[in-house]
Design an enzyme around this catalytic site. Structure first.
Site, PDB file in Angstrom:
ATOM      1  N   LYS A  56       0.836  -1.205  -0.059  1.00 56.87           N
ATOM      2  CA  LYS A  56      -0.012   0.080   0.153  1.00 56.87           C
ATOM      3  C   LYS A  56       0.822   1.202  -0.016  1.00 56.87           C
ATOM      4  O   LYS A  56       2.071   1.331   0.222  1.00 56.87           O
ATOM      5  CB  LYS A  56      -1.025  -0.055   1.325  1.00 56.87           C
ATOM      6  CG  LYS A  56      -0.281   0.098   2.623  1.00 56.87           C
ATOM      7  CD  LYS A  56      -0.896  -0.280   3.718  1.00 56.87           C
ATOM      8  CE  LYS A  56      -0.186  -0.366   5.047  1.00 56.87           C
ATOM      9  NZ  LYS A  56      -0.981  -0.909   6.113  1.00 56.87           N
ATOM     10  N   TYR A 277      15.403  30.089   8.537  1.00 61.25           N
ATOM     11  CA  TYR A 277      14.078  30.700   9.132  1.00 61.25           C
ATOM     12  C   TYR A 277      14.156  30.991  10.570  1.00 61.25           C
ATOM     13  O   TYR A 277      14.605  29.747  11.432  1.00 61.25           O
ATOM     14  CB  TYR A 277      12.970  29.839   8.588  1.00 61.25           C
ATOM     15  CG  TYR A 277      12.648  29.964   7.160  1.00 61.25           C
ATOM     16  CD1 TYR A 277      12.373  31.262   6.821  1.00 61.25           C
ATOM     17  CD2 TYR A 277      12.667  28.771   6.034  1.00 61.25           C
ATOM     18  CE1 TYR A 277      12.002  31.588   5.099  1.00 61.25           C
ATOM     19  CE2 TYR A 277      12.395  29.359   4.822  1.00 61.25           C
ATOM     20  CZ  TYR A 277      12.067  30.470   4.395  1.00 61.25           C
ATOM     21  OH  TYR A 277      11.740  30.544   3.058  1.00 61.25           O
TER      22      TYR A 277
HETATM   23  C1  LIG Z   1      -0.346  -1.742   6.710  1.00 59.63           C
HETATM   24  C2  LIG Z   1      -0.688  -3.142   7.385  1.00 59.63           C
HETATM   25  C3  LIG Z   1       0.149  -4.240   7.451  1.00 59.63           C
HETATM   26  C4  LIG Z   1       1.411  -4.080   7.212  1.00 59.63           C
HETATM   27  O1  LIG Z   1       2.129  -3.586   8.253  1.00 59.63           O
HETATM   28  P1  LIG Z   1       3.721  -3.397   8.679  1.00 59.63           P
HETATM   29  O2  LIG Z   1       3.730  -3.026  10.149  1.00 59.63           O
HETATM   30  O3  LIG Z   1       4.116  -2.509   7.698  1.00 59.63           O
HETATM   31  O4  LIG Z   1       4.349  -4.737   8.373  1.00 59.63           O
HETATM   32  C5  LIG Z   1      -0.649  -5.387   7.566  1.00 59.63           C
HETATM   33  N1  LIG Z   1      -1.965  -5.723   7.945  1.00 59.63           N
HETATM   34  C6  LIG Z   1      -2.500  -4.516   7.905  1.00 59.63           C
HETATM   35  C7  LIG Z   1      -4.181  -4.669   7.864  1.00 59.63           C
HETATM   36  C8  LIG Z   1      -2.309  -3.281   7.551  1.00 59.63           C
HETATM   37  O5  LIG Z   1      -2.825  -2.133   7.505  1.00 59.63           O
END
Ligand SMILES: *Cc1c(COP(=O)(O)O)cnc(C)c1O
Length: 383
Positions: A56, A277
């Site tokens: 994702k 800044y």
């Molecule tokens: C993002 C996500 C993962 C992966 O998690 P990591 O901590 O990056 O390994 C697995 N399951 C679900 C439901 C997620 O939302």
């Protein structure tokens, strides 16, 4: 005294160096060999369970198409994205036998699109179950899905009350070819947190009330909680990309990401001169400053400035003053005069500075550093 500070040529390969027109402010290097090694390491940890890949958010900023294609060649068959749109794009680059799951669920009206694009929804509520089975009845064919149950995170998935309703009316699942029952851990990165055991017990109890199906529970950190958490299919994301799955323990994962930023100007300043800044930094003596072409618009968080470091060879160089939108300023006084020149590269992420180091300095987690990585970098993939 500087021991091994040396400006490294970033490109060993002459053709690659010549192809770099100096147009981008920084080079993001993504090591797909290390990614695949991490996949094999996790798969090895899992014993008999299968290892999926969570890709994702554009594979946590590293490029879902390249990352997923590499993992697919390495034998990965299950991919998870958050949004349907991400799944649609990923479908184009993966072979048909690779299954793509949509974690965020099935939005009203998206059922036909999801099916048409060959994507498998994670059903997160009874309403989503009903809409998927309605489509299945219209087509006269069972449709693949994962069913998610909320085991104690209150984010996504069927509640125990919804599972009660399902058990009273099991025909509601007719037409669903159940690929897995899954749940997600809230505190997996804290191995001693009592919520881990509590969620495990809840997952075990609730999934037994559903039709038999493979189970999926562990994210990256969950894999390191032990075999009880592995079930049939694990869903790592961050660890694949080199983030430490167990904070405060040695990181078994190989680093996947490097970021080298270009020096665009250097200058000498005197005691009392202010930098950047808000004049948040003021020189207490004569010093030298290098300006790098990376800023918060590139995902180099303003909060990463405070305890921020960059490296030339083994030499750490502190960030001086606030991170700007397109640049940041580095205290290079410790380096031999004229050693860093405009056009030279400085390491922001790499062998001396991990994602977790940068996250700690910025007061956040490696996930946020990765997913913030900007779109202006020149990206090079090592394969
Ligand atoms: C993002 C996500 C993962 C992966 O998690 P990591 O901590 O990056 O390994 C697995 N399951 C679900 C439901 C997620 O939302």
């Amino acid at each position: 005294m500087v021991r091994t500070a040396r400006v490294q040529p970033l490109f060993d390969d002459v053709a690659e160096r010549d192809a770099d027109p100096g147009a981008a402010g920084a080079v993001l290097t993504i090591d797909l060999t290390a990614l695949v090694a991490n996949y094999h390491l996790l798969q090895g940890r899992l014993g008999g369970a299968d290892c999926a890949a969570v890709v994702k958010a554009d594979a946590y900023g590293l490029g879902a198409a390249r990352v997923a294609a590499s993992l697919s060649r390495a034998g990965c068959r299950h991919f998870f994205v958050a949004h349907l749109q991400e799944g649609i794009e990923l479908r184009r680059v993966l072979p048909a036998e690779a299954e793509i799951f949509i974690l965020n669920g099935l939005m009203p009206g998206a059922e036909a699109l999801c099916l048409d694009r060959g994507l498998t929804p994670v059903l997160n509520s009874l309403d989503q179950v009903d809409r998927w089975t309605a489509l299945s009845r219209r087509l006269g064919a069972a449709l693949a899905a994962i069913l998610q149950i909320d085991s104690g995170m209150a984010r996504l998935g069927l509640s125990p009350a919804e599972i009660d309703r399902l058990t009273r009316d099991p025909a509601r699942l007719d037409g669903v070819a159940l690929r897995a029952v899954m749940s997600h851990l809230a505190c997996a990165d804290e191995p001693d947190h009592p919520a881990n055991r509590a969620q495990l017990a809840m997952f075990e109890a609730q999934r037994r009330r559903l039709p038999p199906a493979p189970a999926s529970f562990a994210n990256s950190s969950g894999i390191f909680l032990g075999a009880d958490y592995h079930f049939d299919l694990a869903r790592p994301g961050a660890a694949l990309y080199g983030v430490a799955p167990v904070p405060d323990a040695p990181n078994p994962m190989r680093p996947v990401v490097g970021l080298d930023a270009r020096v665009i100007q250097t200058r000498r300043i005197a005691a009392g001169d202010a930098v950047g800044y808000g004049h948040a930094f003021r020189a207490t003596g004569p010093m030298r400053i290098a300006t790098l072409a990376v800023g918060y618009a590139d995902g180099w968080l303003r909060s990463a400035g405070r305890a921020g470091l960059a490296y030339v060879g083994d030499q750490a160089l502190p960030i001086a003053g606030r991170v700007s939108m397109d640049s940041l300023t580095l205290d290079i006084s410790v380096l031999p005069a004229d050693m860093l020149q405009p056009g030279d590269f400085v390491e922001l992420l790499g062998p001396h500075r991990s994602i977790d180091d940068v996250a700690a300095a910025a007061g956040t987690i490696g996930y946020e550093i990765l997913t913030s990585l900007g779109g202006r970098y020149r990206r090079r993939y090592i394969d």
